[in-house]
Design a protein around this motif. Structure first.
Motif, PDB file in Angstrom:
ATOM      1  N   TYR A  36      51.917  26.416  49.684  1.00  0.00           N
ATOM      2  CA  TYR A  36      51.786  27.719  49.030  1.00  0.00           C
ATOM      3  C   TYR A  36      52.052  28.782  50.086  1.00  0.00           C
ATOM      4  O   TYR A  36      52.214  28.479  51.270  1.00  0.00           O
ATOM      5  N   ASP A  37      52.126  30.031  49.628  1.00  0.00           N
ATOM      6  CA  ASP A  37      52.416  31.168  50.506  1.00  0.00           C
ATOM      7  C   ASP A  37      51.125  31.970  50.625  1.00  0.00           C
ATOM      8  O   ASP A  37      50.578  32.412  49.604  1.00  0.00           O
ATOM      9  N   ILE A  38      50.606  32.141  51.828  1.00  0.00           N
ATOM     10  CA  ILE A  38      49.303  32.815  51.989  1.00  0.00           C
ATOM     11  C   ILE A  38      49.324  34.267  51.505  1.00  0.00           C
ATOM     12  O   ILE A  38      48.273  34.860  51.296  1.00  0.00           O
ATOM     13  N   THR A  39      50.527  34.818  51.287  1.00  0.00           N
ATOM     14  CA  THR A  39      50.614  36.209  50.801  1.00  0.00           C
ATOM     15  C   THR A  39      50.777  36.278  49.285  1.00  0.00           C
ATOM     16  O   THR A  39      50.820  37.365  48.718  1.00  0.00           O
ATOM     17  N   ARG A  40      50.913  35.114  48.630  1.00  0.00           N
ATOM     18  CA  ARG A  40      51.061  35.121  47.168  1.00  0.00           C
ATOM     19  C   ARG A  40      49.995  34.264  46.520  1.00  0.00           C
ATOM     20  O   ARG A  40      50.091  33.042  46.472  1.00  0.00           O
ATOM     21  N   ARG A  41      48.983  34.916  46.013  1.00  0.00           N
ATOM     22  CA  ARG A  41      47.844  34.236  45.394  1.00  0.00           C
ATOM     23  C   ARG A  41      48.285  33.238  44.316  1.00  0.00           C
ATOM     24  O   ARG A  41      47.738  32.152  44.196  1.00  0.00           O
TER      25      ARG A  41
ATOM     26  N   GLY B 202      49.399  26.179  53.919  1.00  0.00           N
ATOM     27  CA  GLY B 202      49.465  27.615  53.649  1.00  0.00           C
ATOM     28  C   GLY B 202      50.505  28.221  54.575  1.00  0.00           C
ATOM     29  O   GLY B 202      50.235  28.424  55.763  1.00  0.00           O
ATOM     30  N   ASN B 203      51.704  28.491  54.058  1.00  0.00           N
ATOM     31  CA  ASN B 203      52.800  28.952  54.925  1.00  0.00           C
ATOM     32  C   ASN B 203      52.837  30.487  55.019  1.00  0.00           C
ATOM     33  O   ASN B 203      52.211  31.179  54.235  1.00  0.00           O
ATOM     34  N   LYS B 204      53.590  30.974  55.984  1.00  0.00           N
ATOM     35  CA  LYS B 204      53.794  32.400  56.289  1.00  0.00           C
ATOM     36  C   LYS B 204      52.560  33.006  56.961  1.00  0.00           C
ATOM     37  O   LYS B 204      52.193  34.157  56.724  1.00  0.00           O
ATOM     38  N   SER B 205      51.930  32.222  57.808  1.00  0.00           N
ATOM     39  CA  SER B 205      50.736  32.708  58.513  1.00  0.00           C
ATOM     40  C   SER B 205      51.060  33.861  59.459  1.00  0.00           C
ATOM     41  O   SER B 205      50.158  34.551  59.934  1.00  0.00           O
ATOM     42  N   ASP B 206      52.328  34.096  59.707  1.00  0.00           N
ATOM     43  CA  ASP B 206      52.727  35.268  60.517  1.00  0.00           C
ATOM     44  C   ASP B 206      52.500  36.571  59.778  1.00  0.00           C
ATOM     45  O   ASP B 206      52.418  37.637  60.400  1.00  0.00           O
ATOM     46  N   LEU B 207      52.379  36.507  58.434  1.00  0.00           N
ATOM     47  CA  LEU B 207      52.191  37.728  57.639  1.00  0.00           C
ATOM     48  C   LEU B 207      50.705  37.981  57.363  1.00  0.00           C
ATOM     49  O   LEU B 207      50.298  38.229  56.219  1.00  0.00           O
ATOM     50  N   GLU B 208      49.915  37.968  58.404  1.00  0.00           N
ATOM     51  CA  GLU B 208      48.465  38.093  58.291  1.00  0.00           C
ATOM     52  C   GLU B 208      48.038  39.371  57.545  1.00  0.00           C
ATOM     53  O   GLU B 208      47.100  39.351  56.733  1.00  0.00           O
ATOM     54  N   GLU B 209      48.735  40.449  57.777  1.00  0.00           N
ATOM     55  CA  GLU B 209      48.368  41.740  57.139  1.00  0.00           C
ATOM     56  C   GLU B 209      48.598  41.738  55.625  1.00  0.00           C
ATOM     57  O   GLU B 209      48.063  42.590  54.919  1.00  0.00           O
TER      58      GLU B 209
ATOM     59  N   GLU C 153      47.519  25.892  58.145  1.00  0.00           N
ATOM     60  CA  GLU C 153      48.338  27.071  57.871  1.00  0.00           C
ATOM     61  C   GLU C 153      49.503  27.039  58.852  1.00  0.00           C
ATOM     62  O   GLU C 153      49.319  26.735  60.036  1.00  0.00           O
ATOM     63  N   THR C 154      50.687  27.335  58.343  1.00  0.00           N
ATOM     64  CA  THR C 154      51.902  27.243  59.156  1.00  0.00           C
ATOM     65  C   THR C 154      52.688  28.552  59.116  1.00  0.00           C
ATOM     66  O   THR C 154      52.492  29.383  58.226  1.00  0.00           O
ATOM     67  N   SER C 155      53.579  28.692  60.063  1.00  0.00           N
ATOM     68  CA  SER C 155      54.627  29.701  59.972  1.00  0.00           C
ATOM     69  C   SER C 155      55.935  29.026  60.359  1.00  0.00           C
ATOM     70  O   SER C 155      56.108  28.631  61.515  1.00  0.00           O
ATOM     71  N   ALA C 156      56.820  28.893  59.370  1.00  0.00           N
ATOM     72  CA  ALA C 156      58.143  28.334  59.677  1.00  0.00           C
ATOM     73  C   ALA C 156      58.878  29.318  60.575  1.00  0.00           C
ATOM     74  O   ALA C 156      59.621  28.919  61.469  1.00  0.00           O
ATOM     75  N   LEU C 157      58.630  30.605  60.362  1.00  0.00           N
ATOM     76  CA  LEU C 157      59.289  31.640  61.161  1.00  0.00           C
ATOM     77  C   LEU C 157      58.911  31.526  62.634  1.00  0.00           C
ATOM     78  O   LEU C 157      59.770  31.486  63.510  1.00  0.00           O
ATOM     79  N   GLN C 158      57.634  31.428  62.908  1.00  0.00           N
ATOM     80  CA  GLN C 158      57.187  31.366  64.303  1.00  0.00           C
ATOM     81  C   GLN C 158      57.048  29.938  64.827  1.00  0.00           C
ATOM     82  O   GLN C 158      56.595  29.739  65.952  1.00  0.00           O
ATOM     83  N   ALA C 159      57.380  28.974  63.998  1.00  0.00           N
ATOM     84  CA  ALA C 159      57.255  27.557  64.368  1.00  0.00           C
ATOM     85  C   ALA C 159      55.805  27.180  64.693  1.00  0.00           C
ATOM     86  O   ALA C 159      55.543  26.364  65.572  1.00  0.00           O
ATOM     87  N   THR C 160      54.874  27.758  63.964  1.00  0.00           N
ATOM     88  CA  THR C 160      53.456  27.449  64.180  1.00  0.00           C
ATOM     89  C   THR C 160      53.003  26.334  63.249  1.00  0.00           C
ATOM     90  O   THR C 160      53.153  26.459  62.026  1.00  0.00           O
ATOM     91  N   ASN C 161      52.491  25.254  63.829  1.00  0.00           N
ATOM     92  CA  ASN C 161      51.886  24.147  63.074  1.00  0.00           C
ATOM     93  C   ASN C 161      52.830  23.330  62.195  1.00  0.00           C
ATOM     94  O   ASN C 161      52.380  22.423  61.492  1.00  0.00           O
ATOM     95  N   VAL C 162      54.119  23.635  62.209  1.00  0.00           N
ATOM     96  CA  VAL C 162      55.050  22.852  61.382  1.00  0.00           C
ATOM     97  C   VAL C 162      55.111  21.420  61.919  1.00  0.00           C
ATOM     98  O   VAL C 162      55.001  20.447  61.172  1.00  0.00           O
ATOM     99  N   GLU C 163      55.249  21.340  63.232  1.00  0.00           N
ATOM    100  CA  GLU C 163      55.286  20.034  63.890  1.00  0.00           C
ATOM    101  C   GLU C 163      53.984  19.251  63.617  1.00  0.00           C
ATOM    102  O   GLU C 163      54.013  18.081  63.251  1.00  0.00           O
TER     103      GLU C 163
END
Ligand code: GDP
Ligand code: MG
Length: 177
Positions: A91-96, A123-130, A152-162
């Motif tokens: 899911y996208d953390i910015t879209r309920r 929970g993807n897009k963790s870079d969009l915290e705001e 929670e991942t960010s494909a953009l920042q490569a966080t937790n995908v691996e």
């Protein structure tokens, strides 16, 4: 990474599911090719991508399946789930709404897949915290209740995908090796 001709000990099929635009294809691009695109078109054609990694001195080929724009309810066919030993439920953390649809995806998955399937709630897009619309606590609670792994991942920042794929593949390895 195993090159051409190298021996593969295991092939594990893992499926990506979740609403459209949550970032499934970018998570896969990050994992399989270490790429990311901000203007990714709707997924076309390609059924799966692979990456070979080493787990416990064994060569494991991960075959990761991505939906080809079939994210409408019940449009994903049973062939997609067939033989899957793992799943990333995204899911996208910015879209309920994308989180509210998770139980539905989980029902579909459980109806079609292997009974021992290893499932990671992502929970993807963790870079969009705001712009966050789903709290980490809510997701964690749901994951615990349903016996899912959670990151929670960010494909953009490569966080937790691996980590997400590593965890799923290692668990599959424990069950099937
Ligand atoms: P899919 O329909 O689930 O396969 O979603 P896509 O992978 O096509 O991504 C949908 C949109 O979200 C695209 O514009 C991506 O660039 C963007 N996106 C994907 N992952 C992330 C992420 O981690 N952070 C941000 N900010 N955008 C992302
Ligand atoms: Mg896609």
């Amino acid at each position: 990474m195993a090159g051409a001709g190298e021996k593969v000990d295991y092939v594990f099929k893992v499926v990506l599911i979740g609403d459209s635009a949550v970032g499934k294809s970018q998570i896969l691009a990050r994992f399989a090719r270490n790429e990311f695109s901000l203007d990714s078109k709707a997924t076309i054609g390609v059924e799966f991508q692979t990456r070979t990694l080493v787990i416990d001195h064994r060569s494991v080929k991960a075959q990761i399946w991505d939906t080809a724009g079939q994210e409408r309810y019940r449009a994903v066919t049973s062939a997609y789930y067939r033989g899957a030993l793992g799943a990333l439920l995204v899911y996208d953390i910015t879209r309920r709404q994308s989180f509210d649809h998770i139980p539905r995806w989980l029902d579909e998955l459980r109806a079609h897949a292997d009974k021992n399937i290893v499932i990671m709630l992502v929970g993807n897009k963790s870079d969009l915290e705001e712009q966050r619309a789903v709290s980490t606590e809510d997701a964690k609670e749901f994951a615990e209740k349903e016996n899912l792994f959670f990151l929670e991942t960010s494909a953009l920042q490569a966080t937790n995908v691996e980590s997400a794929f590593q965890t799923v593949l290692t668990e599959i390895f424990k069950i099937h090796s």
